[in-house]
Write a protein that holds these residues in place. Sequence first.
Motif, PDB file in Angstrom:
ATOM      1  N   THR A  80      22.372   1.304  26.845  1.00 56.06           N
ATOM      2  CA  THR A  80      23.767   1.432  27.236  1.00 56.06           C
ATOM      3  C   THR A  80      24.672   1.146  26.043  1.00 56.06           C
ATOM      4  OG1 THR A  80      23.235   0.726  29.479  1.00 56.06           O
ATOM      5  CG2 THR A  80      25.547   0.636  28.816  1.00 56.06           C
ATOM      6  N   GLY A  81      25.550   2.080  25.746  1.00 55.91           N
ATOM      7  CA  GLY A  81      26.437   1.912  24.592  1.00 55.91           C
ATOM      8  C   GLY A  81      27.788   1.337  24.987  1.00 55.91           C
ATOM      9  N   THR A  82      28.059   0.104  24.584  1.00 55.97           N
ATOM     10  CA  THR A  82      29.338  -0.527  24.902  1.00 55.97           C
ATOM     11  C   THR A  82      30.155  -0.845  23.656  1.00 55.97           C
ATOM     12  OG1 THR A  82      28.259  -2.699  24.945  1.00 55.97           O
ATOM     13  CG2 THR A  82      28.457  -1.530  27.044  1.00 55.97           C
ATOM     14  N   SER A 129      29.715   4.977  23.104  1.00 60.37           N
ATOM     15  CA  SER A 129      30.093   4.894  24.514  1.00 60.37           C
ATOM     16  C   SER A 129      30.299   6.253  25.161  1.00 60.37           C
ATOM     17  CB  SER A 129      31.368   4.064  24.667  1.00 60.37           C
ATOM     18  OG  SER A 129      32.427   4.630  23.912  1.00 60.37           O
ATOM     19  N   GLU A 130      30.407   7.312  24.351  1.00 57.34           N
ATOM     20  CA  GLU A 130      30.657   8.649  24.886  1.00 57.34           C
ATOM     21  C   GLU A 130      29.404   9.527  24.902  1.00 57.34           C
ATOM     22  OE1 GLU A 130      33.884  10.190  22.593  1.00 57.34           O
ATOM     23  OE2 GLU A 130      35.350   8.752  23.393  1.00 57.34           O
ATOM     24  N   ARG A 136      21.778   8.471  23.614  1.00 58.72           N
ATOM     25  CA  ARG A 136      21.706   7.045  23.259  1.00 58.72           C
ATOM     26  C   ARG A 136      20.267   6.643  22.946  1.00 58.72           C
ATOM     27  NH1 ARG A 136      25.707   6.412  27.346  1.00 58.72           N
ATOM     28  NH2 ARG A 136      24.134   5.780  28.869  1.00 58.72           N
TER      29      ARG A 136
END
Length: 250
Positions: A80-82, A129-130, A136
């Motif tokens: 998960t990209g935060t 995040s996009e 990812r």
Amino acid sequence: MVALSTHRLGARFGSRQVLREVSLPLCRGGEVVAVIGPNAAGKSTLFRRIAGILPGCGECRLEGVRDAERAIAYMPQDQTGTAVLTVFESVLLARKQVSGWRLAADDLTAVERALEALGIGSLADELLSELSGGQRQLVGLAQCLVREPQILLLDEPTSALDMHRQLEAMCRVRSLAQDTGMLVLIALHDLNLALKFADKVAILAGGTLHDFGTAAEVVTADNLAAAFRIRARVEACSQGKPCLIVDDAI
């Protein structure tokens, strides 16, 4: 040459024993070792124990490593990209975590090379995040490769990839192991990928090591029934290559 084995590795989450005395035989550099098993078999826990980020009993034995703290790169399932970083920045950050914080020209080259090798050079300026889940995963793999580790732990790195990307990623990992002497341990749910790319296979079930050996020795009808609760068989396809055929659930 780098080598890894484990002796009676264990781990608990509270009162629950999730990994029980797992002793992996010697795995050598240049090999791809597929770790397979049903959900909650202990695959992720085993990787976290080997990576040194989860405490527990037993011992992980390394041979031929240049620097024990930098020898292992671990890619977890969750990508998960935060962070507010671009793909290029995130991969560069991964490299600098093991090579010191002074930026050199070869660091930039290494990042570009890792992205291009996985076919994601065009994503360099995109925000983490996009990205899609599959994108990812590829960035996570690039973050591992750019560290140039001796031992690579990949926890289901192909689960969000389409078939084309799965094969590309597995071919790249296979080539890296052969060309650099890197040892790759990779958790897979797709057993046909294990049959196609793995030199050795470890089956985990119920937190223990159920079997270990070559794919031909380990991926058998009896083991699949015992570990996965399925009726299945491995047969040669029209090109003479092994293929898993699943008949039914037990």
